[in-house]
Design a protein around this motif. Structure first.
Motif, PDB file in Angstrom:
ATOM      1  N   THR B 145      42.791  -1.449   7.619  1.00 26.56           N
ATOM      2  CA  THR B 145      42.670  -0.701   6.368  1.00 26.56           C
ATOM      3  C   THR B 145      41.221  -0.723   5.900  1.00 26.56           C
ATOM      4  O   THR B 145      40.658   0.286   5.484  1.00 26.56           O
ATOM      5  CB  THR B 145      43.548  -1.341   5.267  1.00 26.56           C
ATOM      6  N   ARG B 146      40.615  -1.912   5.979  1.00 24.09           N
ATOM      7  CA  ARG B 146      39.210  -2.033   5.587  1.00 24.09           C
ATOM      8  C   ARG B 146      38.311  -1.222   6.517  1.00 24.09           C
ATOM      9  O   ARG B 146      37.374  -0.561   6.097  1.00 24.09           O
ATOM     10  CB  ARG B 146      38.779  -3.508   5.598  1.00 24.09           C
ATOM     11  N   ARG B 147      38.646  -1.275   7.819  1.00 25.39           N
ATOM     12  CA  ARG B 147      37.840  -0.544   8.809  1.00 25.39           C
ATOM     13  C   ARG B 147      37.884   0.965   8.533  1.00 25.39           C
ATOM     14  O   ARG B 147      36.859   1.626   8.483  1.00 25.39           O
ATOM     15  CB  ARG B 147      38.386  -0.846  10.208  1.00 25.39           C
ATOM     16  N   HIS B 148      39.100   1.474   8.347  1.00 25.86           N
ATOM     17  CA  HIS B 148      39.247   2.918   8.097  1.00 25.86           C
ATOM     18  C   HIS B 148      38.497   3.326   6.834  1.00 25.86           C
ATOM     19  O   HIS B 148      37.839   4.358   6.793  1.00 25.86           O
ATOM     20  CB  HIS B 148      40.727   3.285   7.961  1.00 25.86           C
ATOM     21  N   SER B 149      38.592   2.486   5.809  1.00 27.14           N
ATOM     22  CA  SER B 149      37.944   2.811   4.545  1.00 27.14           C
ATOM     23  C   SER B 149      36.429   2.781   4.711  1.00 27.14           C
ATOM     24  O   SER B 149      35.718   3.630   4.175  1.00 27.14           O
ATOM     25  CB  SER B 149      38.364   1.822   3.453  1.00 27.14           C
ATOM     26  N   TYR B 150      35.943   1.794   5.450  1.00 26.56           N
ATOM     27  CA  TYR B 150      34.497   1.694   5.658  1.00 26.56           C
ATOM     28  C   TYR B 150      33.966   2.925   6.397  1.00 26.56           C
ATOM     29  O   TYR B 150      32.957   3.512   6.009  1.00 26.56           O
ATOM     30  CB  TYR B 150      34.160   0.428   6.453  1.00 26.56           C
ATOM     31  N   ARG B 185      42.017  -1.802  -4.075  1.00 31.33           N
ATOM     32  CA  ARG B 185      40.914  -1.467  -4.987  1.00 31.33           C
ATOM     33  C   ARG B 185      39.879  -2.576  -5.057  1.00 31.33           C
ATOM     34  O   ARG B 185      38.699  -2.325  -5.249  1.00 31.33           O
ATOM     35  CB  ARG B 185      41.454  -1.157  -6.386  1.00 31.33           C
ATOM     36  N   SER B 186      40.309  -3.819  -4.883  1.00 28.10           N
ATOM     37  CA  SER B 186      39.364  -4.926  -5.026  1.00 28.10           C
ATOM     38  C   SER B 186      38.267  -4.861  -3.950  1.00 28.10           C
ATOM     39  O   SER B 186      37.132  -5.233  -4.216  1.00 28.10           O
ATOM     40  CB  SER B 186      40.086  -6.264  -4.992  1.00 28.10           C
ATOM     41  N   PHE B 187      38.584  -4.386  -2.751  1.00 29.03           N
ATOM     42  CA  PHE B 187      37.494  -4.308  -1.763  1.00 29.03           C
ATOM     43  C   PHE B 187      36.873  -2.917  -1.714  1.00 29.03           C
ATOM     44  O   PHE B 187      35.702  -2.752  -1.372  1.00 29.03           O
ATOM     45  CB  PHE B 187      37.953  -4.764  -0.370  1.00 29.03           C
ATOM     46  N   ALA B 188      37.641  -1.879  -2.056  1.00 28.59           N
ATOM     47  CA  ALA B 188      37.125  -0.507  -1.931  1.00 28.59           C
ATOM     48  C   ALA B 188      36.107  -0.178  -3.018  1.00 28.59           C
ATOM     49  O   ALA B 188      35.388   0.811  -2.913  1.00 28.59           O
ATOM     50  CB  ALA B 188      38.277   0.488  -1.958  1.00 28.59           C
ATOM     51  N   VAL B 373      32.902  -3.905  11.146  1.00 27.73           N
ATOM     52  CA  VAL B 373      33.631  -2.841  10.442  1.00 27.73           C
ATOM     53  C   VAL B 373      34.913  -3.355   9.781  1.00 27.73           C
ATOM     54  O   VAL B 373      35.510  -2.668   8.970  1.00 27.73           O
ATOM     55  CB  VAL B 373      33.977  -1.646  11.374  1.00 27.73           C
ATOM     56  N   ASN B 374      35.333  -4.565  10.131  1.00 30.25           N
ATOM     57  CA  ASN B 374      36.552  -5.095   9.516  1.00 30.25           C
ATOM     58  C   ASN B 374      36.298  -5.807   8.194  1.00 30.25           C
ATOM     59  O   ASN B 374      37.144  -5.824   7.318  1.00 30.25           O
ATOM     60  CB  ASN B 374      37.254  -6.062  10.473  1.00 30.25           C
ATOM     61  N   ASN B 375      35.099  -6.430   8.052  1.00 34.84           N
ATOM     62  CA  ASN B 375      34.839  -7.138   6.794  1.00 34.84           C
ATOM     63  C   ASN B 375      33.478  -6.796   6.191  1.00 34.84           C
ATOM     64  O   ASN B 375      33.041  -7.412   5.233  1.00 34.84           O
ATOM     65  CB  ASN B 375      34.970  -8.657   6.998  1.00 34.84           C
ATOM     66  N   PHE B 376      32.804  -5.803   6.767  1.00 40.59           N
ATOM     67  CA  PHE B 376      31.528  -5.269   6.286  1.00 40.59           C
ATOM     68  C   PHE B 376      30.378  -6.284   6.377  1.00 40.59           C
ATOM     69  O   PHE B 376      29.310  -6.073   5.807  1.00 40.59           O
ATOM     70  CB  PHE B 376      31.605  -4.745   4.834  1.00 40.59           C
ATOM     71  N   ALA B 377      30.564  -7.407   7.076  1.00 40.13           N
ATOM     72  CA  ALA B 377      29.517  -8.421   7.177  1.00 40.13           C
ATOM     73  C   ALA B 377      28.395  -7.914   8.080  1.00 40.13           C
ATOM     74  O   ALA B 377      28.630  -7.174   9.027  1.00 40.13           O
ATOM     75  CB  ALA B 377      30.095  -9.703   7.749  1.00 40.13           C
ATOM     76  N   LEU B 384      24.081  -2.450  20.755  1.00 43.38           N
ATOM     77  CA  LEU B 384      25.290  -1.913  20.138  1.00 43.38           C
ATOM     78  C   LEU B 384      26.250  -1.509  21.232  1.00 43.38           C
ATOM     79  O   LEU B 384      25.897  -0.713  22.110  1.00 43.38           O
ATOM     80  CB  LEU B 384      24.976  -0.660  19.317  1.00 43.38           C
ATOM     81  N   ALA B 385      27.467  -2.038  21.198  1.00 40.23           N
ATOM     82  CA  ALA B 385      28.474  -1.664  22.197  1.00 40.23           C
ATOM     83  C   ALA B 385      29.310  -0.509  21.660  1.00 40.23           C
ATOM     84  O   ALA B 385      29.211  -0.160  20.483  1.00 40.23           O
ATOM     85  CB  ALA B 385      29.352  -2.866  22.510  1.00 40.23           C
ATOM     86  N   LEU B 386      30.124   0.052  22.546  1.00 43.06           N
ATOM     87  CA  LEU B 386      31.028   1.144  22.187  1.00 43.06           C
ATOM     88  C   LEU B 386      31.780   0.808  20.898  1.00 43.06           C
ATOM     89  O   LEU B 386      32.310  -0.291  20.761  1.00 43.06           O
ATOM     90  CB  LEU B 386      32.028   1.357  23.335  1.00 43.06           C
ATOM     91  N   ASN B 387      31.798   1.767  19.977  1.00 41.08           N
ATOM     92  CA  ASN B 387      32.514   1.640  18.708  1.00 41.08           C
ATOM     93  C   ASN B 387      31.875   0.690  17.707  1.00 41.08           C
ATOM     94  O   ASN B 387      32.454   0.406  16.667  1.00 41.08           O
ATOM     95  CB  ASN B 387      33.985   1.234  18.920  1.00 41.08           C
ATOM     96  N   GLU B 388      30.696   0.166  17.998  1.00 47.64           N
ATOM     97  CA  GLU B 388      30.014  -0.680  17.024  1.00 47.64           C
ATOM     98  C   GLU B 388      29.115   0.172  16.125  1.00 47.64           C
ATOM     99  O   GLU B 388      28.620   1.217  16.523  1.00 47.64           O
ATOM    100  CB  GLU B 388      29.184  -1.757  17.719  1.00 47.64           C
TER     101      GLU B 388
END
Lengths: 299, 635
Positions: B145-150, B185-188, B373-377, B384-388
């Motif tokens: 969910t976080r990844r998609h939103s990011y 909402r707390s992370f978005a 992409v999962n926690n925005f860190a 950079l690898a594929l999908n990074e």
């Protein structure tokens, strides 16, 4: 006031065509005489105005098109002053390939798919516009607007280039080519509405008229010339019919209809309960038949 | 397509007139198969009557054969297009779906949700105005969910619908819904969305998809479709300044010169003052020409042709802007890059960038950090690898006009293309100019390369020896240098071993370090060519792209690639330094030829075969090449 959906679709198609003109060395527009081709050609006239489209039209003639389609094609090309290339697979003609004698699959492969590949190789086109839309069929829904083809004209659905924003990667190596679908995001209704709005000329086969027909395997086939082998005792009958798509006449089923004007046709299209390609014999062969044909080079 | 609209049957012309003014919404759905994404899209198509009877009967038979819903129709089968996907039961590519209601037309980009398909989601997001993010009510907010939103946020989507799906499996619990909404909402909050709307839903049964559901009366908001039909996504035309990247110069005859392009922001009228970036030339709009006649004005997204009052030089790739707030220009950028190719991205490699209707060479000079992409860190990384996703500095072959992506999605976006395969391997968003281009003014030195070389009576060049370890590169280079020295040439040998002990002693043998190793050597050899020397570079340099990079740093004819072609068996048998033995024993990692690839040159100027020729013969061969092409004549 922001643009309506048709204005946005038109602008997108024009952008795509200009990109091809600017970046490809030897493009061509595949012109099949149908309503989608009519819209595509109309868009091309708009895209480059006041210049003429900087590419020729190519019609792959299977020799089994409705006679009226051929007349329409030649008249239009002359009127617009555009270069029209017609390609026929002469090997197929020599072998006498036709839908009645060889079946729809073989006929389509030889006279359409093989013929198209011959023509593209012969003229060394590096980009070919096609009028296909993503709403037509499941595998089309995943095809890119700029669709890469190997030197053997093959499409590899698992290895397509990502396509982001309106930035199109047109780079290819020698012998490779692109198929470009400027109307990817149009739907059948959009096409009809646009024809209505812009007053675009289409062959009268789309309009209902009394035509001589016979019924075969549930398809209504027009007897367009004397090459239709009639069963003993079979007589063509005059019926009010029209065509929802145009192809080779023995493979294109007519529908009984009273729709003689464009609004009538659109009304009928909206109220109808079967999808557009149902009248085509080619899609019924196997569940994923279009995907397979496309991998082999079919448009 | 049995639209229920009675108008069709009663007054088709009135219906067509009403249709004509429909607006258009492009959205993206993100979620994995398990979230019911395909089911939701199938439901939207089904309930908006976009399914024909023949398709429906095919669907019914498919549902019995391979459906997952028992006796019910499996709506997901409507949208899982490719044969491989149907077999594996997953969605692996981007598919586009079309449907319409009485108010709007919709395109849905249907993209897969797994992390290995991040690139596909980015592709779908690049053209979307709104994203529908699915959450399984039983599972709540997950990494994905976080990844998609990011990714939605990264690609500039401002409107989000959070479809909290499978509410039927949690008894339409309001408590559960509120919990998930709060967590979302707390992370978005950090993601710069304009609007977030959360809707409780059951795509399988149709609750809150088209109409408000009777099964969760506590929910007072709109159904998904009600929201999609009314959400405001109109472009902010009044607040933005006009710009049109020139796509095609329209010259039907000597009397007409127009500039064709798609307007990327704002609006334009005849009489408007314009400025062309990067040339800075100014003029006034004369006409806006389309086939139906001249226009009084044109606005963002329209494809038009513009003529100007003055004859000024404008080419494809320039941007015509209003004078009040024109586009910027630069050749040094910070940018976000999404990597889309199996082969990793390394700083130092050169790619082709397509941006604003032109292609330019682009080098990633620095990977500042990668984004998890999962926690925005932010995480450190050398490639950079594929999908990074990473934040990089980029250096281009020439200045380009641009806007920051946050300001304009059209004029701030780019793709990266591989020089060899022509594949699209990355996509990016320009953030800002590093302004180095403006600050670094090249000193116009009176003594140049030619002057220095002529004092030495020679033509400077790099002889780049590439080949496996033990192929004989250094032996041949040393012999050649001796010969050149004997005939009075000024030379220098850059050798893998001696450079690694000094200049490059901070680098190891990973792919990323090998790229940097070669980049430094290439730059050093370029400086030496500037100094007028003949440089003999003896490096394994296993990757084609790095050798290409070195070649690109030099002028035509200054780079001579010498492929010392020795088969692996022969080099390994020689094993002068005992390295192959250690590599085979696993004591050395990433050894070229053993567990790291060697890419043979395809167009080397000179090929030396050390099996059939002695080093002395090889040197004669190279000298003959140099002599024939005038490198040994005084200039």
């Amino acid at each position: 006031m922001s643009l309506t959906h048709l204005e946005l679709l038109e602008a997108e198609s024009i952008h795509i065509m200009r990109e091809v003109a600017a970046e490809c060395e030897n493009p061509v527009m595949l012109y099949s005489i149908g309503k989608d081709s009519s819209v595509m050609l109309h868009l091309a006239l708009k895209a480059f105005y006041p210049s003429k489209p900087p590419f020729p039209l190519l019609h792959v003639d299977t020799t089994w098109k409705f006679r009226e389609m051929i007349e329409f094609r030649d008249t239009l090309a002359t009127k617009l002053g555009l270069e029209l290339l017609v390609h026929i697979n002469e090997d197929g003609v020599r072998e006498g390939v036709g839908p009645f004698s060889h079946g729809s699959a073989y006929h389509t492969d030889v006279m359409k798919t093989q013929a198209l590949k011959q023509a593209l190789s012969k003229y060394k086109f590096d980009a070919a516009f096609g009028g296909a839309r993503r709403d037509e069929e499941k595998s089309r829904a995943k095809e890119r607007i700029f669709s890469f083809r190997s030197a053997q004209h093959r499409w590899d659905p698992k290895n397509q280039r990502p396509e982001l924003w309106n930035i199109y990667n047109t780079r290819i190596s020698k012998g490779e080519s692109m198929r470009v679908f400027p109307m990817s995001n149009w739907t059948e209704l959009d096409i009809w509405q646009y024809i209505h709005l812009e007053n675009i000329e289409i062959p009268s086969l789309y309009f209902a008229a009394k035509r001589p027909v016979v019924e075969r395997d549930g398809l209504i086939i027009m007897v367009d010339d004397n090459r239709v082998p009639l069963e003993p005792g079979e007589e063509p009958v005059e019926k009010m019919v029209r065509f929802r798509t145009l192809g080779c006449y023995p493979l294109t089923g007519a529908v009984e209809s009273e729709a003689t004007t464009l609004p009538d046709i659109i009304q009928e299209t909206l109220l109808t309960t079967s999808s557009e390609r149902q009248g085509r014999a080619i899609d019924k062969d196997a569940s994923a038949s279009m995907e397979k044909k496309k991998q082999e080079g079919y448009f | 397509m049995s639209h229920q609209d009675n108008l069709i049957a009663e007054d088709i012309l009135a219906y067509l007139e009403a249709q004509r003014n429909k607006s258009y919404l492009r959205c993206l759905t993100c979620g994995s198969v398990d979230d019911g994404k395909s089911t939701l899209i199938g439901r939207l198509l089904f309930d908006s009557k976009m399914i024909y009877e023949d398709q429906l009967s095919a669907l019914e038979s498919d549902s019995k054969k391979s459906g997952t819903q028992g006796e019910k129709i499996d709506l997901a089968l409507l949208v899982d297009g490719l044969a491989a996907e149907r077999e594996q039961g997953i969605t692996i590519d981007v598919a586009y779906r079309f449907f319409s209601t009485d108010k709007r037309k919709f395109i849905i980009a249907d993209t897969p949700g797994h992390i290995q398909y991040t690139r596909n989601m980015a592709t779908g997001a690049s053209t979307a105005d709104l994203a529908i993010i699915l959450i399984d009510a039983r599972k709540g907010v997950l990494d994905q969910t976080r990844r998609h939103s990011y990714i939605a946020s990264l690609l500039g989507i401002r409107n989000i619908v959070v479809a909290i799906n499978k509410m039927d499996l949690v008894e339409f619990s309001q408590h559960k819904f509120n919990e998930i909404e709060e967590a979302y909402r707390s992370f978005a909050d950090k993601l710069n969305f304009k609007e977030i709307v959360c809707i409780p839903m059951s795509a399988l049964d149709g609750d809150n998809v088209m109409n408000r559901s009777e099964r969760c009366k506590w929910y007072k908001g709109m159904s998904l479709m009600q929201h999609l039909e009314t959400v405001d996504i109109s472009p902010e035309i009044a607040e933005t300044s006009f710009r049109m990247p020139v796509q095609w110069v329209n010259r039907p005859n000597l009397d007409f010169r127009g500039y064709s392009g798609t307007i990327a922001a704002g609006m334009v009228k005849p009489g408007d003052e314009i400025i062309v970036i990067p040339s800075g030339k100014r003029s006034v709009v004369d006409k806006i020409v389309i086939r139906d006649g001249d226009l009084y004005q044109a606005e963002v997204n329209e494809s038009v042709t513009i003529t100007l009052r003055d004859e000024i030089d404008i080419s494809r790739g320039d941007i015509i802007c209003s004078t009040d707030d024109p586009a910027e220009q630069s050749d040094q950028f910070q940018a976000h890059i999404i990597w889309m190719e199996e082969e990793e991205m390394f700083p130092g490699r050169q790619y082709i960038m397509k941006v604003n209707n032109q292609t330019v060479p682009a080098t990633v000079t620095d990977l500042k950090y990668k984004v998890n992409v999962n926690n925005f860190a932010h995480e450190a990384g050398k490639s950079l690898a594929l999908n990074e996703v990473g934040v990089c500095n980029l250096s281009l072959g020439k200045p380009i006009p641009f806007d920051p992506y946050k300001k304009n999605r059209h004029t701030g976006a780019f793709i990266l293309i591989d020089r060899q395969t022509n594949a699209t391997i990355g996509a990016g968003m320009l953030e800002f100019s590093l302004r180095r281009a403006a600050n670094v003014v090249w000193q116009d030195l009176e003594v140049g390369k030619m002057e220095r070389a002529s004092l030495k009576h020679q033509k400077p060049a790099v002889l780049w020896f590439t080949g496996l370890s033990g192929s004989g590169k250094s032996t041949i280079a040393a012999l050649l240098e001796k010969k050149l020295f004997d005939i009075g040439r000024h030379t220098y040998v850059l050798d893998g071993d001696n450079v690694r002990h000094g200049l490059n002693n901070d680098l190891g043998f990973t792919d990323a370090d090998r790229v940097e190793n070669i980049r430094r050597v290439a730059e050093t050899s370029r400086l030496m060519v500037e100094a007028g020397l003949m440089v003999l570079v003896s490096f394994i340099s296993p990757f084609r792209s790095e050798r290409q990079m070195a070649r690109n740093l030099l002028d035509d004819g200054e780079f001579i690639e010498v492929f010392v072609n020795t088969p692996l068996e022969v080099a390994e048998k020689r094993d002068v330094k005992g390295l192959y033995k250690k590599a085979r024993e696993g004591k050395i990692k990433n050894f070229t030829g053993i567990d790291s690839p060697y890419e043979q040159p395809e167009n080397a100027e000179i090929i030396v075969n050390t099996v059939e020729t002695t080093p002395e013969q090889a040197v004669e061969h190279i000298l003959a090449y140099l002599d024939e092409r005038g490198y040994l004549k005084s200039i």
